[in-house]
Every structure is written in C-alpha cells, then in structure tokens.
Design a protein around this motif. Structure first.
Motif, PDB file in Angstrom:
ATOM      1  N   ILE A  54       0.832  -1.205   0.000  1.00  8.26           N
ATOM      2  CA  ILE A  54       0.000   0.000   0.000  1.00  8.26           C
ATOM      3  C   ILE A  54       0.865   1.254   0.000  1.00  8.26           C
ATOM      4  O   ILE A  54       0.605   2.208  -0.744  1.00  8.26           O
ATOM      5  N   GLY A  55       1.906   1.270   0.842  1.00 12.96           N
ATOM      6  CA  GLY A  55       2.740   2.462   0.934  1.00 12.96           C
ATOM      7  C   GLY A  55       3.365   2.834  -0.392  1.00 12.96           C
ATOM      8  O   GLY A  55       3.405   4.014  -0.769  1.00 12.96           O
ATOM      9  N   ALA A  56       3.873   1.844  -1.129  1.00 15.98           N
ATOM     10  CA  ALA A  56       4.487   2.118  -2.428  1.00 15.98           C
ATOM     11  C   ALA A  56       3.454   2.629  -3.420  1.00 15.98           C
ATOM     12  O   ALA A  56       3.717   3.546  -4.205  1.00 15.98           O
ATOM     13  N   GLN A  57       2.251   2.069  -3.391  1.00 16.16           N
ATOM     14  CA  GLN A  57       1.205   2.531  -4.295  1.00 16.16           C
ATOM     15  C   GLN A  57       0.773   3.951  -3.966  1.00 16.16           C
ATOM     16  O   GLN A  57       0.484   4.754  -4.861  1.00 16.16           O
ATOM     17  N   VAL A  58       0.714   4.263  -2.673  1.00 19.23           N
ATOM     18  CA  VAL A  58       0.366   5.628  -2.274  1.00 19.23           C
ATOM     19  C   VAL A  58       1.410   6.605  -2.797  1.00 19.23           C
ATOM     20  O   VAL A  58       1.088   7.653  -3.363  1.00 19.23           O
ATOM     21  N   ASP A  59       2.685   6.265  -2.638  1.00 19.10           N
ATOM     22  CA  ASP A  59       3.740   7.154  -3.112  1.00 19.10           C
ATOM     23  C   ASP A  59       3.758   7.246  -4.637  1.00 19.10           C
ATOM     24  O   ASP A  59       4.134   8.286  -5.201  1.00 19.10           O
ATOM     25  N   GLN A  60       3.353   6.188  -5.336  1.00 16.87           N
ATOM     26  CA  GLN A  60       3.223   6.279  -6.788  1.00 16.87           C
ATOM     27  C   GLN A  60       2.143   7.280  -7.166  1.00 16.87           C
ATOM     28  O   GLN A  60       2.298   8.075  -8.094  1.00 16.87           O
ATOM     29  N   SER A  61       1.044   7.263  -6.434  1.00 13.02           N
ATOM     30  CA  SER A  61      -0.038   8.212  -6.695  1.00 13.02           C
ATOM     31  C   SER A  61       0.407   9.642  -6.381  1.00 13.02           C
ATOM     32  O   SER A  61       0.082  10.587  -7.105  1.00 13.02           O
ATOM     33  N   VAL A  62       1.171   9.805  -5.301  1.00 16.72           N
ATOM     34  CA  VAL A  62       1.727  11.123  -4.971  1.00 16.72           C
ATOM     35  C   VAL A  62       2.681  11.567  -6.082  1.00 16.72           C
ATOM     36  O   VAL A  62       2.678  12.742  -6.493  1.00 16.72           O
ATOM     37  N   PHE A  63       3.493  10.653  -6.570  1.00 13.92           N
ATOM     38  CA  PHE A  63       4.451  10.968  -7.635  1.00 13.92           C
ATOM     39  C   PHE A  63       3.732  11.462  -8.887  1.00 13.92           C
ATOM     40  O   PHE A  63       4.180  12.412  -9.546  1.00 13.92           O
ATOM     41  N   GLU A  64       2.598  10.846  -9.206  1.00 15.10           N
ATOM     42  CA  GLU A  64       1.807  11.311 -10.351  1.00 15.10           C
ATOM     43  C   GLU A  64       1.380  12.758 -10.174  1.00 15.10           C
ATOM     44  O   GLU A  64       1.442  13.559 -11.118  1.00 15.10           O
ATOM     45  N   GLU A  65       0.923  13.098  -8.976  1.00 14.52           N
ATOM     46  CA  GLU A  65       0.498  14.482  -8.736  1.00 14.52           C
ATOM     47  C   GLU A  65       1.674  15.450  -8.824  1.00 14.52           C
ATOM     48  O   GLU A  65       1.540  16.569  -9.345  1.00 14.52           O
ATOM     49  N   LEU A  66       2.839  15.024  -8.333  1.00 16.16           N
ATOM     50  CA  LEU A  66       4.021  15.886  -8.421  1.00 16.16           C
ATOM     51  C   LEU A  66       4.442  16.084  -9.883  1.00 16.16           C
ATOM     52  O   LEU A  66       4.921  17.159 -10.258  1.00 16.16           O
ATOM     53  N   ILE A  67       4.259  15.061 -10.710  1.00  9.94           N
ATOM     54  CA  ILE A  67       4.557  15.199 -12.135  1.00  9.94           C
ATOM     55  C   ILE A  67       3.647  16.258 -12.754  1.00  9.94           C
ATOM     56  O   ILE A  67       4.094  17.133 -13.514  1.00  9.94           O
ATOM     57  N   LYS A  68       2.349  16.206 -12.421  1.00  7.25           N
ATOM     58  CA  LYS A  68       1.413  17.200 -12.952  1.00  7.25           C
ATOM     59  C   LYS A  68       1.784  18.605 -12.506  1.00  7.25           C
ATOM     60  O   LYS A  68       1.619  19.575 -13.256  1.00  7.25           O
ATOM     61  N   GLU A  69       2.284  18.725 -11.283  1.00 12.41           N
ATOM     62  CA  GLU A  69       2.608  20.036 -10.740  1.00 12.41           C
ATOM     63  C   GLU A  69       3.909  20.590 -11.311  1.00 12.41           C
ATOM     64  O   GLU A  69       3.983  21.770 -11.675  1.00 12.41           O
ATOM     65  N   HIS A  70       4.954  19.752 -11.404  1.00  9.44           N
ATOM     66  CA  HIS A  70       6.277  20.236 -11.790  1.00  9.44           C
ATOM     67  C   HIS A  70       6.599  20.034 -13.268  1.00  9.44           C
ATOM     68  O   HIS A  70       7.438  20.765 -13.816  1.00  9.44           O
ATOM     69  N   LEU A  71       5.977  19.052 -13.889  1.00  8.66           N
ATOM     70  CA  LEU A  71       6.243  18.782 -15.312  1.00  8.66           C
ATOM     71  C   LEU A  71       4.919  18.743 -16.078  1.00  8.66           C
ATOM     72  O   LEU A  71       4.502  17.692 -16.594  1.00  8.66           O
ATOM     73  N   PRO A  72       4.216  19.880 -16.150  1.00 14.09           N
ATOM     74  CA  PRO A  72       2.866  19.873 -16.746  1.00 14.09           C
ATOM     75  C   PRO A  72       2.848  19.474 -18.217  1.00 14.09           C
ATOM     76  O   PRO A  72       1.899  18.837 -18.674  1.00 14.09           O
ATOM     77  N   GLU A  73       3.892  19.839 -18.982  1.00  4.37           N
ATOM     78  CA  GLU A  73       3.907  19.488 -20.404  1.00  4.37           C
ATOM     79  C   GLU A  73       4.004  17.974 -20.592  1.00  4.37           C
ATOM     80  O   GLU A  73       3.325  17.395 -21.446  1.00  4.37           O
ATOM     81  N   LEU A  74       4.860  17.349 -19.776  1.00  2.81           N
ATOM     82  CA  LEU A  74       4.973  15.896 -19.848  1.00  2.81           C
ATOM     83  C   LEU A  74       3.662  15.236 -19.428  1.00  2.81           C
ATOM     84  O   LEU A  74       3.214  14.278 -20.056  1.00  2.81           O
ATOM     85  N   ALA A  75       3.046  15.755 -18.362  1.00  3.14           N
ATOM     86  CA  ALA A  75       1.771  15.188 -17.884  1.00  3.14           C
ATOM     87  C   ALA A  75       0.684  15.334 -18.935  1.00  3.14           C
ATOM     88  O   ALA A  75      -0.155  14.444 -19.108  1.00  3.14           O
ATOM     89  N   GLU A  76       0.701  16.451 -19.650  1.00  2.00           N
ATOM     90  CA  GLU A  76      -0.308  16.670 -20.684  1.00  2.00           C
ATOM     91  C   GLU A  76      -0.119  15.707 -21.850  1.00  2.00           C
ATOM     92  O   GLU A  76      -1.084  15.201 -22.417  1.00  2.00           O
TER      93      GLU A  76
END
Length: 1158
Positions: A645-667
C-alpha cells in the motif's frame, strides 16, 4: 467580529459614512472622520452625533452593508455601527481596524458574492445572508467555548441535535460540527455539518425544506479542496456515484484537516488493518475527539519529519531558540519532546535540525535566567557536547518531565561506556585510513561488554564481523590514484565537518551536510553515516545481543517465507563479487530470515533482498539488520507487505508531483499510471535495481539523510532529463526503453572501486555511444529544481492519496467478486452491485457499533477476494429481512437462522457473498422445483435442528396423521380422486431425476410440520391468501396420507385424525393460525427425548412427494412461479438498512443465535 442581525431604523441622518468598496450586493464603508488627516473637527462632530443618535458611545469605524438590487433596504453585515438615514439596516459585525473589516470583506467575496445570484427572490437573499451570518456567530462562540472547556454547552446542544436528527446508536460519537452550505446543483443549502467517528452528516432546514445527508467515511473515494463557478474554495466529497460540495466555512483549513484525519483513521482502521497500528489514543473509536485528531496529525508530522519509530509519542511542542556554535548565534525554532527523544527544527526550513536520543543524554539542567538568556536549559550528551535552549515557556515543568523520561530510558536500557580510550576523544572517530572500524561514536561503545560478546559467540551462529566491501577491497585490486585522491578529499571534508557540527547522531544537521551528502559519502564512512542518519545506531545500541538471538531462533526453521528467501538469495546483486561466494549469501540469508522472524506481519517481500545486499556491502551484519528495520518500519512505511500500500500511495503522490512540476509531460502522457508502473521499482529498491550500483548507492545516501523526499525529487529529475524522449514516444514500451537506457548510463566518476557490470543493461549492443550522466550532477539538479517539497506537503499528499489507493483496492475486490459470481446467477449485474454494497455495508455497520466478536472478524485484505468480507448469523438475518422475498412475519427471523445454517458449509459461522447471492437467486429466479428444493433443505438437518427456536410448536408431536381418503369435494359438488394422479407424478419425477444428484434424506413428520408452518407464514398478506391457505391445507392432508403408506404401525390413528382436523381448520380460518400457534394452552411442548429417532423415522415423505403434491394446486404453482422484482427490495433496503440496525441495537440484548449445536 460578526454580530447578531438587528434591524434599526434611523430617520433624517446626516452623511456620516464614506464608501470605500462596493460590489453588486455589498458596500464597505468607513466612519467619516476616522483615519482622515487633519479631520479633528469632523471627527469630533461625528462623535457628538454618535452620542446623541445612539446609546452606544463607542462606534466601530468600519462596516459592510448588504444591498439587495432593486431594494431600498441596506443591511450592515460586518460593521460597528448603523447607517444614518430613513432606511432600515441590520447591524451584524464590528470592525475596529481596516485589516479586520477587510478579512470580513474577503470572506464575503469568496463565499457569498457569487452565490446570491442564484436566488430570484430578494427576500430570500436577505434571509440567506442573515442566516449565514447567524451561523458564523454560533460557530465563533462554539470555538471560543471549546478553547475554555472540554465539552462546552454548545457542543452538548449540537450533540443532542445530532442524535435526534440522525438517530444513530449511542456508539456513534460526534467529534465536531460546523456551519456551512451544501450545494445541490447551483443552489446552496445552509445547514450544519456533523463529523462523527464513522460518518459525515449534513442537516439543513431552509425555506420549509428538510435535507439530511449521511455519508460513511468508508464510502468516500476522494476528499479534496476545489473551486466551482460560484466559490473559490470548497471541500468536495466524492463517493461512488455522487460529488458533494461544502463551502462557506469560517475556517476551511481547520475543517479540511479534521475531515482528512477522520477519513484517514476510519479507512485505515476498517480497510487496511493488515499492518496499520492505530495510536493508543485512537484504538477505541468511540473515544476519539477533535483534540485527539489534531494531536495525531502533529504526532505523525513529528515522526515523519525526524523519521522516528511509529511507537514514539509526541508530548510537547515548544517555541524556543537553540545556540548554534557554527553560526555563533541562537537559531529560532521549535523543540519537540517525546518518549525517548528531544528534537529541534529551525523555523527556516533546512537551516538546522537536531535529534537527541535520551539514551545519549547525560544531564538536563536549568541555567540562571537573564535578560540575554531567558529561561535557558542545557542538555549535555556523552560525546562531551552541550545544547543550550532559551526562551522556553513553562521551563520548570518541561525539565521535570524530561528528567523523569530520561531516568526511565536509562533504567530500561543501561548504557555501556568505553573508558579504555578516553585519551583518544579528541581524535576523529572516522579515520580516513580505516575502511572499517568498531561500533564507536564519540565515547559510546555500541556493543555489550566483552564477556557477553564472547558468550554470544559461543552459543550463536558465527556472524560475519565486517562489511563485505572492505574484505573484497583488501583482496582485490586498488582503484586508480585519481579516484582515490577524490575519495581522500571527501573524507577530509567530512572530518572537518565533524569537528564543527558534531560526529554522533546528535550532530547539527544543516544545509552544509546536505550538500556533502549530495556529493556522495566516502566509501569508508558510508555505513556509519547511514546508521547515524537513520538513527539505526540508537536501536543497535539499545538491543545488545538481540540480533544474535533472532538468528539463533530463526535459522533452521522451514516455512513459506524461508523458501521465498532461498529462492531470491542468488538473485541479489548476482553480478557483485560479494554475493558470488557463500560468505555473502550466508550473511544475506541470516539478515532476511532474522527480520522475517522479528516482523511476521511483513515477513519477506521481494526487493528486500536487493536492499539488504547493498546494506551488507557497507555495514556489518548486525548493523545491516538494524538499517533494514529502520527502512521497513519507519522510512518506507507500509511498503513491504501483502499489498504494498505504501508504495502505491507514493506512486499516486508521484503522479500528482509530475502534474505540478512537469505539466507538459503530464499533458502529453494522458495516462500517468504507465509512468507510475515504470517508476514503482524506483521506490521499492531505491533505484538499486535499475541503475549501476556505484551510482545507486549515492541515491541511497540521499535517502538515508532526506527520506522519501530524495526519491521523489530524483524521480522528477530523471523524467525532466528525458522529457523530450518521453513526449515523442508512441507507447508505453518505447517510454520504458527511453528511461531504461538513460538510467543504465548513469555513472559515478568518484567511485573508488571498479564498476560492477549491470544485469539491467538493455542496450549494451548499441552502435552509437549513449551520452553518460554523472550521478552527482543528477542529484544536484534534483535538489535545485525539485527540492522545495516539504515533509508536511508530502505527508498531506500521502494522506490524500491513501484514500484513493485503499478505495481502488476495494473496487478491485468488488469487481473480482462480481466477475466470479455474475455468470453463475440470473440476477442483473447492476442489481448484483447493489447487493454487494448492502452486504459490505452490513459488515461495516457491525464494525462501527459492535464489539468485535470471535466469529465475526474484521475485513482481512490478505484473504482471497471472495472471502475478504464475510458476515455472521446476526448480520445475515438483517440482510435476509431486507432483501429476501420469503418474508414470513415473525417467522422470518427463524427462517433466516435456518438459511444461514444451510449456507454455512464449513461450519465456521461465517458466509461469504457468493453463498448469499446464490441463495437469493434461487428465491427470485429459480424454477418452482428449485424453490421447493431449497425450502425442503431448510427444514431438514443441518438447517433444522433439535434445538431450533421454533421446535416447541405443539405440532412437534410425531404422531400426526390422517386416515381420511384422498378424495375432496369441490365447491360445485364434483369430486377429484388424486391417488392415480399423484402416483403418476411421483413416478415421472423419479424417472427424470438426475442420477448424479445426491439424493436428499427423507423428511420426518416433525420436520414436515415445520415445513408447513413456513408455507403458511409465507402466504400471509398475499392477495390470493385465502386460496393459498385452502390449497396448502389440501396438500398437507395429501402428504400426511402419503407418509402413512410406509408406516409400520397405525396405532395412533385417533390422535392423527385430531391433528388433521386442526390443519383443516387452520386452512379455513387463516387469520387465526391455531395449528401453528405456540401459545395454545391446551397443548404442551413435548420433550424431544420422549419420541426416539427410530419411532419418528417411521413416518417420512420425500422431496418428490412434496413437489408432486404442490403441483396439484394451481394457486400454489402460480405463487412459486410468479415473477419477483428485486429492485424495489434493494431500494427499500438502502433506505432502511441503517434504521433496522439502529432499532436492533436499541432493543434489550438478545441471546446469540443458537449455533452451538452445529
């Protein structure tokens, strides 16, 4: 300050106010003469008028008016005084300063201004605004009282209203409440939000309409702050089918934090109890208070920030200043005191942090209080350092509590001193020429005495005494001179740092040490610094001999975990020389097996072998064990378990950080889950499995110093470096190739050892050389570009995404269960989903309000999907009453008990969803013969027992019989002889019966009477009730006659005739069920021992007899073959499930259902 709305009429007033701001509905005004330069005369005149026109001599200088377009009525809603003139106003709030009134204005603009446009009626606008302000006043009052008193009167009033409005059982404790608006489309409903331990509830009574909303925390799939067309800041609750927005809170930040805490606690308690250990104060949900939740949030931040053990409990947080000798001044920050630690964090992030284990502390003393050093204390540690804290409030109580805990820590874990080397105290601990030294930090000896060490060697398996890399380097070739010179420079820099900042776990942790770590820790110091940064050194010192005992207890035992460990031993860094011989393999086996023995909840998970292998390269075997404990149990919580669970939670957090810091890549990457699946191994193995080892250990350096933050920021740096390639990739496979190629070509130019060949090199045969990236440059970029994430932000994101991950697992469980069950039944898939939700909710309600019972364990996510939710007999009875079509009045509960016994095949007193639905499917969609077969099985063992609650019926007497012929008169005088018809039907049924089907035992007369009673009860309130009673009386008489055919003796014919008459009478008078009434004073219950089994077995009928007899009556055939609608039952069940549970719990305690005879 908001005031209670009060209507005032002033006539012929002068222009005493000046408008400063205005909008469609609101006007902010300043009292004339206030704040005007050179306006003394004006101010005096206005003050005199104030005294004459109003009884209040002191008038607040600012106010806000409500102006309804098209109306001449103005309402001051945030003001200190009334507007002069002939219009009517409502004084609602005071503003003594411009800052205060602007806060009110900003709140109105954000929460009310855009909302008012949805109202058509002007009176509704005024009513809504006044109602909202009154609610804000009530909430402010409640907050002030809550600060002064544990349970203020306002809270008690709210509790009474909560209980009256929602009618929950007493166990549903209210935690807190807030005034707010709940949006229904574009229309806000003003009301009260109640937050209890298991539910979010909202109540509104507005414009004559009542609204009640109940949302279990366990149903919430997403909890977030958002904005809509009308409001800039709302709280959105997302469940399976709906989104609900709440806004207009007085303090939205506080509300959101409490909601987040409650959702997190409840979901983890009910859905993630695999490894989740609640704080002791939260073990009993009914005792949770708002203060407990706030303390828990602070406690979790404290443990995460300093990466301390989960059992560590925070006692106090105090503002103070710490003398920092390297800057020659006091640094402002906060002191945190817990069970076994004193910690300090500067207010400026990263400026200075200190961790002082009480085990290292020698004394805590108060100094003389002076103007330069107010309220100082001195904390002295063993390495002859002292820490001076000043500006501490309530210093005496603080020192007293610290001394008490210090005494307790030293009593529990005595400290061993090394007095033989006191003369060497001034020399550096980490010698640049030594690749491996003893467990010594300052003057603290990290192992027990020599005698105990020798005795351990005698009785324990031989442990490897050194780290694996020094052994290899002594026997192998040396590194090039240039690399060794860089290594010597690093060692020199670290030694200089130790002199100035400290060399033990109590060192000052500043930005300077972070830069040194980012450059790469020298090979000779790496293992020691890992121990210090993770504080594993404290665990090592506190548990002498613990690891040796674990190894002795665990080695030689064979189980599933040890088999998994053996399978992975030779897969752990197979390219490294240290694990190409038995020495390294044996050490790895001992560490992994000992940890699995220490923590069976985790046991062993894949990726632990890779991490442990690297730890053994740089640390001694026992040190590696405690480093593994630190990583698994506090630095990467919930990573290494059944569901990661902990690793999956951090993967989900990582996705949000990608959207925040690398918006072009996320798009470009529409589905970031692909990147998350690629990056999962980054988090599980700390880049060790996908990067050359000499480079990956530098990542581990940063991880031990900065925690998971280092992995997040390095992952973002890797993605940014490959953004162009990822954006041009056409599919997930190509994206994987881009990242793998980049990671495989990350080198460590400063590594003194020879590079280790990589088993994950996918592109070694490339024609064109791939550009090499230096790990030091990548780490530096990660800190510069993405190092702004604080621990508090990461923990908040984890809490937010943990809800989504846990609910994702619940959805997966649901879909897997339905996928297996749906093909086997005729119930529609959408109805199956509703049934699953009812089944799960019934389980959850017992978890909410009942003490755990041995036969009803909580949700167990480690079990197969179909067995994760199971219900006991009491829960099944509730569901049976709600959704079964076979409702039999008071007899329903008895029928539910028998059905449960029938479905409980393995006799563990629990049934799963598949059994429950299969039974319902027969009731709703089965053919007549299937329904009769189910009813038949419900009235023979094991469903019907000797001690059945209904067994005291007067018809338990097995001598019931009839001697009347099987000929009955019709109403028109015709007569039908059923003898030949019955014989033919029985013959046909027997002929067509599947030979492979197991033949059901025949039914005794006592069982047959219970079968008849159930049928009578099922027909009650049916539109064809009279016809059905007549038909069943006929069939009963037929079957009684058939049962006598094989009876060896007919000596009790007279008694049988009498009972047959009773059956006939009951059919003619269904309103008075004299046959099956238990309260007939003329009949006495018979002792089951009076009639031995062999006598009772003389009279029998079979399933074929019963089915053939029932088929002779068309009304009975119609009853069992008529279509039944499950949808109406499901809708009714969703509405009444809670009320039925509440009613059942409000009744006096009933004895447990009789299952002991099983």
């Amino acid at each position: 300050m908001w005031l209670k709305p009060e209507e005032v009429l002033l006539k012929n007033a002068l222009k005493l106010w000046v408008t400063q701001k205005s909008s469609c509905y609101f006007i902010l005004q300043r009292r004339r003469g206030h704040g005007e330069g050179g306006g003394r005369l004006t101010g005096r005149l206005v003050g005199a008028l104030d005294a004459v026109l109003d009884s209040n001599a002191r008038v607040a200088p600012f106010r806000i008016l409500l102006q309804v377009p098209g109306s001449q009525v103005y309402s001051p809603i945030a003001c200190g005084e009334l507007l002069s003139g002939s219009d009517v106003y409502w004084a609602i709030a005071t503003g003594a300063t411009l800052e205060e009134i602007n806060q009110h204005w900003d709140w109105l603009e954000q929460n009310l201004l855009h909302t008012l446009s949805v109202f058509d009626n002007k009176d509704d606008i005024a009513s809504f605004v006044k109602g909202k302000v009154k609610a804000l006043i009530a909430e402010e009052t409640s907050s002030r009282l809550a600060e002064q008193e544990e349970e203020p009167e306002k809270f008690r009033d709210a509790l009474v209203k909560f209980e009256a409005r929602f009618n929950f059982p007493e166990a549903e404790k209210l935690v807190t409440y807030y005034s707010c608006c709940c949006w229904k489309g574009r229309v806000p409903r003003q009301g009260w939000l109640y937050l209890s331990i298991n539910h979010l509830c909202f109540y509104s009574f507005f414009l004559g309409k009542e609204l009640k909303l109940v949302v279990p925390w366990v149903d919430i799939q997403k909890l977030e702050r958002t904005s809509n067309v009308f409001l800039t800041d709302t709280i959105r609750i997302t469940t399976q089918n709906k989104e609900r927005d709440f806004s207009m809170f007085l303090n939205l930040d506080e509300v959101f934090k409490i909601m987040e805490q409650l959702a997190d606690v409840t979901l983890r308690r009910l859905l993630d109890n695999e490894v989740f250990d609640l704080d002791p104060g939260l073990q009993e949900p009914s005792q949770i208070t708002k203060r407990d939740l706030e303390a828990r949030a602070q406690n979790e931040f404290f443990r995460a920030f300093f990466r301390l053990p989960r059992r560590e409990k925070l006692h106090a947080v105090l503002d103070c200043s710490l003398w920092t000798p390297f800057s020659r001044c006091h640094t402002v920050g906060r002191m945190f005191t817990s069970d076994r630690y004193i910690c300090f964090a500067s207010k400026e992030d990263g400026c200075c942090n200190v961790i002082l284990p009480l085990r290292e502390v020698v004394s805590i003393e108060k100094m003389e209080d002076t103007s330069l050093l107010p309220n100082p204390i001195i904390v002295s540690i063993r390495s002859k350092m002292a820490f001076q804290f000043i500006e501490l409030k309530d210093r005496d109580n603080l020192v007293e509590s610290l001394l008490m805990r210090l005494k307790q820590v030293h009593a529990n874990h005595p400290v061993h001193y090394d007095t033989s080397q006191d003369e060497d105290m001034t020399s550096p601990v980490f010698h640049s020429t030594s690749l491996c030294s003893d467990h010594k930090f300052g003057d603290l000896e990290m192992v027990s005495s020599q005698n105990s060490e020798e005795s351990e060697k005698e009785k324990s398996p031989q442990l490897h005494p050194e780290a694996l890399i020094p052994v290899l380097q002594q026997s192998g070739s040396q590194s090039p001179d240039s690399r060794m010179s860089r290594e010597q420079i690093k060692i020199s820099l670290w030694n200089d740092h130790f002199v100035e900042y400290g060399r033990t776990v109590c060192m000052f942790r500043t930005e300077k040490i972070r830069k040194l770590v980012a450059m790469g820790i020298p090979e000779s110091l790496r293992g020691k610094l890992w121990l210090l940064f993770s504080d594993a050194v404290t665990d090592l010192a506190s548990h002498p001999g613990y690891y040796g005992n674990l190894v002795e207890e665990s080695m030689g035992k064979c189980c599933l975990v040890t088999e998994e460990i053996e399978r992975d031993l030779h897969r752990s860094l197979p390219e490294h020389p240290a694990f190409q011989n038995e020495t390294g393999i044996a050490a790895l086996r001992r560490v992994l097996t000992a940890y699995a023995h220490r923590n069976p909840k985790i046991g062993y998970c894949q990726s632990m072998n890779i991490l442990t292998s690297v730890l053994l390269l740089y640390a001694k075997e026992e040190e590696a064990f405690w480093l593994l404990v630190a990583v698994c149990e506090r630095m990467l919580p919930d990573y290494f378990n059944h569901r990661v669970i902990g690793a999956q939670v951090d993967q989900s957090v990582f996705e949000e950080l990608i959207k925040e810091h690398l918006p072009e890549l996320a798009e470009h990457m529409n589905d970031l889950s692909a990147l998350a699946s690629i990056s999962l191994s980054w988090f599980l193995t700390l880049f060790l499995s996908i990067m050359p080892l000499e480079s990956a250990v530098s990542v581990v350096d940063c991880f031990f110093y900065d925690g998971i933050k280092a992995i997040f920021q390095l992952g973002l740096a890797v993605l940014e470096a490959n953004a162009q390639g990822l954006c041009s990739s056409k599919d997930d496979g190509q994206a994987l190739m881009v990242l793998s190629r980049f990671l495989d070509h990350i080198k460590n130019e400063d590594s003194p050892g020879p590079p280790v060949s990589s088993h994950h090199a996918f592109f070694s045969d490339d024609q064109e050389p791939y550009p090499v990236t230096d790990i030091a440059d990548l780490i530096r970029d990660s800190y510069e570009k993405f190092g702004d994430q604080s621990v508090e932000q990461i923990e908040h994101l984890r809490c937010k995404h943990r809800i989504r991950v846990l609910q994702g697992h619940e959805d997966t469980t649901k879909q897997n269960v339905l996928r297996v069950v749906i093909p086997e039944v005729s119930i529609l898939p959408e109805d199956m989903e509703e049934l699953y939700d009812l089944f799960k909710r019934e389980h959850m309600m017992s978890c909410y309000w009942e003490q755990p019972r041995p036969m009803a364990p909580r949700h167990d996510p480690s079990r197969p999907y179909a067995e994760q939710y199971r219900i006991d007999a009491r829960q099944f009875a509730h569901l049976f009453q709600l959704v079964s079509p076979w409702t039999c009045g008071a007899h329903t509960e008895i029928l539910a008990e028998r059905t449960f016994r029938l479905l409980d095949d393995n006799m563990d007193h629990l049934i799963e969803f598949k059994s429950f639905v299969s039974c319902l499917d027969v009731m709703y969609n089965g053919e007549m013969n299937e329904k009769i077969k189910l009813l038949y099985r419900l009235h023979i063992p094991p469903a019907l027992t000797e001690n059945d609650r209904d067994s005291q019926s007067p018809l338990k007497n097995p001598l019931l019989s009839t001697s009347r012929p099987l000929v009955f008169g019709k109403s028109n005088g015709d007569a039908i002889d059923y003898q030949k018809q019955l014989k033919q039907m029985i013959k046909d049924l027997t002929k067509d019966k599947d030979k492979t089907e197991k033949e059901l035992p025949k039914m005794s007369q006592r069982e047959f009477i219970q079968f008849c009673k159930t049928l009578y009860s099922m027909f009650h309130e049916d539109p064809e009730e009279n016809d059905l009673y007549q038909a069943i009386a006929t069939v009963t008489t037929l079957l009684l006659q058939i049962g006598e055919v094989g009876q060896r003796s007919s000596s009790s014919g007279s008694c049988s005739q009498e009972c047959g008459e009773e059956l006939r009478a009951s059919a003619l008078s269904p309103e008075q069920d004299s046959v099956f009434a238990d309260n007939n004073p003329g009949k006495i219950a018979q002792d089951p021992q009076t009639f031995p089994q062999e006598a009772e077995g003389d009279w029998t009928v079979s399933l074929e007899h019963i089915l053939a007899s029932l088929l002779t009556e068309q009304s009975l055939v119609n009853f069992f073959e008529k279509p039944l609608d499950i949808k109406s039952k499901l809708e009714n069940a969703k509405i009444n499930q809670y009320s039925l549970k509440t009613f059942e719990m409000s009744r006096p305690s009933q004895p447990e259902l009789q299952l002991s005879n099983l």
